[in-house]
Write a protein that holds these residues in place. Structure first.
Motif, short mmCIF file in Angstrom:
data_model
loop_
_atom_site.label_atom_id
_atom_site.label_comp_id
_atom_site.label_asym_id
_atom_site.label_seq_id
_atom_site.Cartn_x
_atom_site.Cartn_y
_atom_site.Cartn_z
N GLN A 405 0.72 -1.17 0.17
CA GLN A 405 -0.29 0.01 -0.18
C GLN A 405 0.74 1.48 0.22
N THR A 408 2.60 1.60 -2.84
CA THR A 408 1.79 2.43 -4.45
C THR A 408 0.97 3.62 -4.14
N THR A 455 -10.68 -0.87 -2.02
CA THR A 455 -9.46 0.00 -2.60
C THR A 455 -8.57 0.60 -2.16
N ASN A 565 -7.54 4.96 -5.96
CA ASN A 565 -7.51 3.90 -6.74
C ASN A 565 -8.80 3.22 -6.90
N ASP A 567 -8.82 0.18 -8.46
CA ASP A 567 -8.68 -1.63 -8.60
C ASP A 567 -8.27 -2.16 -6.78
N ILE A 569 -7.63 -3.23 -3.66
CA ILE A 569 -6.47 -3.88 -2.68
C ILE A 569 -5.73 -4.74 -3.28
N ASN A 571 -5.46 -6.95 -5.85
CA ASN A 571 -5.52 -7.29 -6.83
C ASN A 571 -3.36 -6.16 -6.80
N THR A 572 -4.14 -5.51 -6.38
CA THR A 572 -2.53 -4.99 -5.75
C THR A 572 -2.21 -5.72 -5.37
N GLN A 575 -0.28 -8.61 -8.34
CA GLN A 575 0.20 -7.64 -9.12
C GLN A 575 1.82 -6.88 -8.09
N TRP A 576 1.89 -6.61 -7.28
CA TRP A 576 3.16 -6.66 -7.00
C TRP A 576 4.21 -7.76 -6.53
#
Length: 603
Positions: A405, A408, A455, A565, A567, A569, A571-572, A575-576
């Motif tokens: 977080q 990002t 999100t 955002n 998207d 969290i 998914n974040t 992706q991370w």
């Protein structure tokens, strides 16, 4: 009888009305004797029927946990899913006679599992020639008669909700979900169902749907300027008399709102969040309320209406399809109309039956697709991490959420007016069974850390506000004197505060003295080795639930939003991990906070 969705909605929006749904012929009910004319008894016309109810299904069809990739189980050995509910429903229909039953739901249907996520985001139902949502398929097959809207119905946006509505053979009800411009119902307010009796006098049952006014806050990005959500009591008071004037013999409310009369969002929520009990107390003419939203089990709860003095029966079945509520109605024909003589409620446990093979067979392919999806490998981890001790220790697995977080938000603000401010991050332990294994990491491992569709936002906070924020969070611990034994099973969740309403904040260091009373527990609060400056400014990476007032944490809902955002969290995080390839806790884990008593660490 399936409804034409377009015709139904056009009629509802134009007239502010529901639709009449004819039931089939009921099996005969016994006639009983009562006093008659000329001193002779005469038979009284009687009829009994049952309304079955579920709530907070949250995308559960199978008795399966997609985050652990195995059959669902908990300490109480509950089971979940519509396949289990279907078996219970079949049993009740066989016992009562299908024509003497209705089946309704109280909302939160299309969010919560990776099955529901997959068909909203990965293979969305909104795509051209897209699939039919598994929840629509299952509920259609089981034969639902109506369902109220839940707040989580709006998580994926209005287009997904409208497509789901179109795919359902039953109406989605929301008398207090209004078009922002016309203030007319944006969904059907109610549905009317006609049950035939052996006496030639049909029983008309009205189902009034009410949803949660918190939608205006929690899903502001999706509904702002499009819909408004007035209070449940206000709209029930408007609609119940209309339903009675239309000839409803029985009025059942399906309310996505708990019964406690409280809100967990403070002044941010203009209407009562858990208003079902108040609706029963304040609005005359309601016979029963199917309660949702609170995720608690209430087999039967009676509330006396202030105006009529009559009991209104409330029931809330446990979430995820773990229970099925039964409202049993006994009616008598008096003075030319049907009158409710008795209402009783109970819940049935879905762990007593097997899954309905019709439902599991119907959605077997969808289930397999989602299992394959969640087992995709996205990276590796150098060490195993778990949330088992996270409610009372600063654990690396929660640090993982916070580092994702914070990084990002830093990247999003870089080069802007607030790019030089230090970024802190909040995270909660959503599940005490989440884990990241050593070795290969899959989507289900990462997603299990964040089971909600939250999100990410960035809010501007001062040091003083952060101190208040942490003090509020520390209420979560039961006050435990120095020297007294510490039992972790009894240490947390003081005053019923759930795990998701306890935040750890990374980027600061602090102790929580649990020997002290709530409100004065944060000690040694520092930033970069120095006592925290009350006037210093910080960016807090925070989920939208907390930022919108969820949990009623101080200052955050009114703090300036610097970035947001769309998207999730979850998914974040996925992706991370994909981008890093390897998760190495030694690069981000640190002990920023600890529990103490009189300066002595508890653990």
């Amino acid at each position: 009888m399936p409804l034409n969705r377009r015709t139904f909605l056009e009629r509802s929006a134009a007239a502010g009305a529901g639709v009449a749904v004819a039931g089939a012929v009921a099996v005969p009910a016994e006639a009983h004797s009562g006093p008659g004319g000329h001193g002779r008894p005469r038979p009284r016309k009687r009829y009994s029927f049952t309304v079955m109810g579920t709530t907070d299904l949250h995308g559960n069809v199978f008795n399966w946990d997609y985050f652990t990739d195995k059959e669902f189980d908990d300490k109480a050995h509950n089971d979940v899913g519509l396949a289990k509910i279907s078996t219970l429903v079949d049993q009740v229909r066989k016992e009562k006679g299908r024509r003497n039953t209705l089946l309704i739901d109280a909302g939160d249907t299309i969010q919560g599992t990776q099955l529901s996520y997959y068909y909203a985001k990965v293979d969305p139902i909104t795509a051209r020639r897209g699939p039919v949502h598994p929840m629509a398929q299952a509920m259609n097959a089981i034969g639902y008669d109506a369902a109220a809207l839940g707040n989580h119905e709006f998580n994926y946006g209005i287009p997904v909700l409208r497509k789901f509505e179109e795919q359902c053979d039953f109406p989605l009800l929301g008398a207090n979900a209004l078009d922002a411009k016309t203030l007319r119902p944006a969904f059907a307010p109610y549905s009317m169902h006609r049950l035939r009796t052996p006496h030639g006098k049909d029983v008309k049952v009205a189902i009034l749907g009410l949803t949660n006014p918190g939608i205006a806050i929690w899903d502001k990005a999706n509904v702002s300027g499009r819909m408004v959500f007035p209070g449940l009591e206000e709209q029930a008071a408007k609609w119940v008399p209309k339903l009675r004037s239309m000839g409803a013999d029985v009025v059942v409310v399906s309310a996505h709102s708990g019964s406690s009369g409280t809100s967990s969002y403070g002044d941010q929520l203009p209407h009562i969040e858990n208003a079902a009990g108040l609706v029963a107390e304040q609005v005359p003419g309601i016979d029963a309320i199917l309660v949702g939203h609170a995720h608690t089990e209430i087999p039967e709860y009676r509330v006396k209406n202030k105006e009529t003095g009559k009991d209104v029966v409330l029931s809330e079945p446990l979430k995820w399809g773990q229970r099925l509520t039964l409202f049993d109605f006994d009616l008598v024909w008096e003075k030319g109309c049907w009158t409710v003589e008795k209402v009783a409620a109970q819940v049935l446990n879905s762990n007593t039956v097997a899954e309905d093979p019709e439902i599991t067979g119907l959605l077997g392919d969808e289930h397999k697709k989602v299992v394959a999806y969640v087992n995709q490998i996205i990276g590796t981890s150098t060490a195993a991490m778990t949330t088992a001790d996270a409610p009372w220790k600063d654990e690396p697995i929660i640090d993982l959420i916070n580092v994702v977080q914070a990084e990002t938000v830093k990247a999003a603000l870089a080069g802007g007016a607030h790019g030089a401010l230090p970024v802190l991050s909040q995270a909660s332990c959503f599940s005490r069974t989440a884990r990241i294994p050593a070795g290969q990491v899959s989507i289900k491992d990462a997603a299990g850390l964040y089971p909600f569709e939250n999100t990410l936002e960035a809010r501007l906070m001062t040091g003083a506000q952060l101190k208040d924020y942490l003090e509020f969070s520390a209420r979560y611990y039961v006050q435990t004197p120095a020297g007294a034994p510490v039992d972790t099973a009894k240490l947390t969740n003081a005053d019923g505060i759930p795990d998701y309403n306890y935040d750890a904040v990374s980027g600061l260091t602090y102790d929580i003295d649990i020997a002290r009373p709530a409100g004065s527990r944060i000690v040694n609060l520092s930033f970069e080795g120095r006592p925290l400056d009350p006037a210093a400014r910080f960016v807090l990476a925070v989920n939208n639930y907390r930022a919108s007032g969820g949990g009623a944490f101080p200052h955050i809902a009114g703090a300036q939003q610097l970035w947001a955002n769309s998207d999730e969290i979850r998914n974040t995080i996925i992706q991370w991990v994909k981008a890093k390839g390897t998760v190495d806790p030694s690069l981000f884990a640190s002990v920023d906070w600890k529990l103490t008593r009189d300066g002595v660490p508890v653990f």
